[in-house]
Design a protein around this motif. Sequence first.
Motif, PDB file in Angstrom:
ATOM      1  N   THR A   1       0.853  -1.180   0.000  1.00 12.82           N
ATOM      2  CA  THR A   1       0.000   0.000   0.000  1.00 12.82           C
ATOM      3  C   THR A   1       0.893   1.234   0.000  1.00 12.82           C
ATOM      4  N   TYR A   2       0.645   2.142  -0.942  1.00 13.39           N
ATOM      5  CA  TYR A   2       1.424   3.378  -1.040  1.00 13.39           C
ATOM      6  C   TYR A   2       0.769   4.484  -0.237  1.00 13.39           C
ATOM      7  N   ASP A   3       1.537   5.515   0.019  1.00 15.27           N
ATOM      8  CA  ASP A   3       1.066   6.710   0.706  1.00 15.27           C
ATOM      9  C   ASP A   3       0.464   6.418   2.077  1.00 15.27           C
ATOM     10  N   VAL A   4       1.170   5.604   2.864  1.00 12.65           N
ATOM     11  CA  VAL A   4       0.801   5.414   4.267  1.00 12.65           C
ATOM     12  C   VAL A   4       1.513   6.543   5.020  1.00 12.65           C
ATOM     13  N   PHE A   5       0.732   7.320   5.753  1.00 13.90           N
ATOM     14  CA  PHE A   5       1.308   8.466   6.436  1.00 13.90           C
ATOM     15  C   PHE A   5       1.590   8.135   7.894  1.00 13.90           C
ATOM     16  N   PRO A   6       2.638   8.739   8.478  1.00 13.11           N
ATOM     17  CA  PRO A   6       3.014   8.410   9.853  1.00 13.11           C
ATOM     18  C   PRO A   6       1.932   8.794  10.854  1.00 13.11           C
ATOM     19  N   GLU A   7       1.797   7.937  11.837  1.00 16.02           N
ATOM     20  CA  GLU A   7       0.852   8.186  12.923  1.00 16.02           C
ATOM     21  C   GLU A   7       1.469   9.133  13.947  1.00 16.02           C
ATOM     22  N   SER A   8       2.773   8.975  14.154  1.00 20.62           N
ATOM     23  CA  SER A   8       3.479   9.813  15.120  1.00 20.62           C
ATOM     24  C   SER A   8       4.963   9.788  14.802  1.00 20.62           C
ATOM     25  N   ALA A   9       5.702  10.692  15.444  1.00 21.59           N
ATOM     26  CA  ALA A   9       7.151  10.761  15.209  1.00 21.59           C
ATOM     27  C   ALA A   9       7.846  11.415  16.391  1.00 21.59           C
ATOM     28  N   LEU A  10       9.100  11.063  16.575  1.00 20.52           N
ATOM     29  CA  LEU A  10       9.953  11.708  17.577  1.00 20.52           C
ATOM     30  C   LEU A  10      11.135  12.334  16.862  1.00 20.52           C
ATOM     31  N   ARG A  11      11.538  13.493  17.309  1.00 20.93           N
ATOM     32  CA  ARG A  11      12.726  14.133  16.732  1.00 20.93           C
ATOM     33  C   ARG A  11      13.950  13.293  17.056  1.00 20.93           C
ATOM     34  N   ASP A  12      14.821  13.197  16.082  1.00 19.89           N
ATOM     35  CA  ASP A  12      16.078  12.476  16.215  1.00 19.89           C
ATOM     36  C   ASP A  12      17.188  13.510  16.037  1.00 19.89           C
ATOM     37  N   GLY A  13      17.490  14.211  17.110  1.00 18.44           N
ATOM     38  CA  GLY A  13      18.452  15.299  17.025  1.00 18.44           C
ATOM     39  C   GLY A  13      17.803  16.512  16.372  1.00 18.44           C
ATOM     40  N   ALA A  14      18.634  17.397  15.831  1.00 19.48           N
ATOM     41  CA  ALA A  14      18.126  18.636  15.239  1.00 19.48           C
ATOM     42  C   ALA A  14      17.647  18.459  13.809  1.00 19.48           C
ATOM     43  N   TYR A  15      18.086  17.388  13.142  1.00 15.34           N
ATOM     44  CA  TYR A  15      17.833  17.284  11.711  1.00 15.34           C
ATOM     45  C   TYR A  15      17.052  16.060  11.271  1.00 15.34           C
ATOM     46  N   GLY A  16      16.590  15.224  12.202  1.00 18.88           N
ATOM     47  CA  GLY A  16      15.902  14.010  11.785  1.00 18.88           C
ATOM     48  C   GLY A  16      14.696  13.685  12.640  1.00 18.88           C
ATOM     49  N   ILE A  17      13.887  12.746  12.134  1.00 22.03           N
ATOM     50  CA  ILE A  17      12.763  12.220  12.899  1.00 22.03           C
ATOM     51  C   ILE A  17      12.721  10.708  12.721  1.00 22.03           C
ATOM     52  N   THR A  18      12.167  10.038  13.703  1.00 25.03           N
ATOM     53  CA  THR A  18      11.831   8.624  13.608  1.00 25.03           C
ATOM     54  C   THR A  18      10.316   8.577  13.586  1.00 25.03           C
ATOM     55  N   ALA A  19       9.759   8.141  12.447  1.00 24.43           N
ATOM     56  CA  ALA A  19       8.309   8.143  12.256  1.00 24.43           C
ATOM     57  C   ALA A  19       7.746   6.736  12.380  1.00 24.43           C
ATOM     58  N   GLY A  20       6.543   6.626  12.940  1.00 22.66           N
ATOM     59  CA  GLY A  20       5.867   5.346  13.116  1.00 22.66           C
ATOM     60  C   GLY A  20       4.653   5.233  12.215  1.00 22.66           C
ATOM     61  N   TYR A  21       4.495   4.080  11.582  1.00 15.67           N
ATOM     62  CA  TYR A  21       3.432   3.850  10.604  1.00 15.67           C
ATOM     63  C   TYR A  21       2.619   2.615  10.973  1.00 15.67           C
ATOM     64  N   ARG A  22       1.342   2.628  10.577  1.00 16.70           N
ATOM     65  CA  ARG A  22       0.477   1.452  10.671  1.00 16.70           C
ATOM     66  C   ARG A  22      -0.333   1.418   9.387  1.00 16.70           C
ATOM     67  N   CYS A  23      -0.214   0.326   8.628  1.00 14.92           N
ATOM     68  CA  CYS A  23      -0.889   0.206   7.346  1.00 14.92           C
ATOM     69  C   CYS A  23      -2.405   0.133   7.563  1.00 14.92           C
TER      70      CYS A  23
END
Length: 96
Positions: free
Chosen positions: A17-39
């Motif tokens: 399935t394409y275009d699954v959008f993140p449910e939530s995310a945490l910042r990973d330092g100043a320049y990144g995020i760790t995003a969580g997905y559920r199909c």
Amino acid sequence: MTDPNPLYGDACEVCSTYDVFPESALRDGAYGITAGYRCPNCGHVWTCGWQIVPGRAIPPEPGTDPRIFHPQVNAQVHEQAAIARARKHLSRGDSA
């Protein structure tokens, strides 16, 4: 130029399935995020790391309301963010 991925969308590796959008995310330092997905089709849960794109909306931080935030997504986001922090500290020679 139009942003080709304005919401940090990803594809499910289980059902494609394409275009699954993140449910939530945490910042990973100043320049990144760790995003969580559920199909929405098969229920598969995963995380993905992204570099923050200026002007792109960052998903909300994981919350405690199970009607909005899936507990398994929350757990994986927190776990992957902790792993990313540990890797950064260890790569600098810091003790864990």
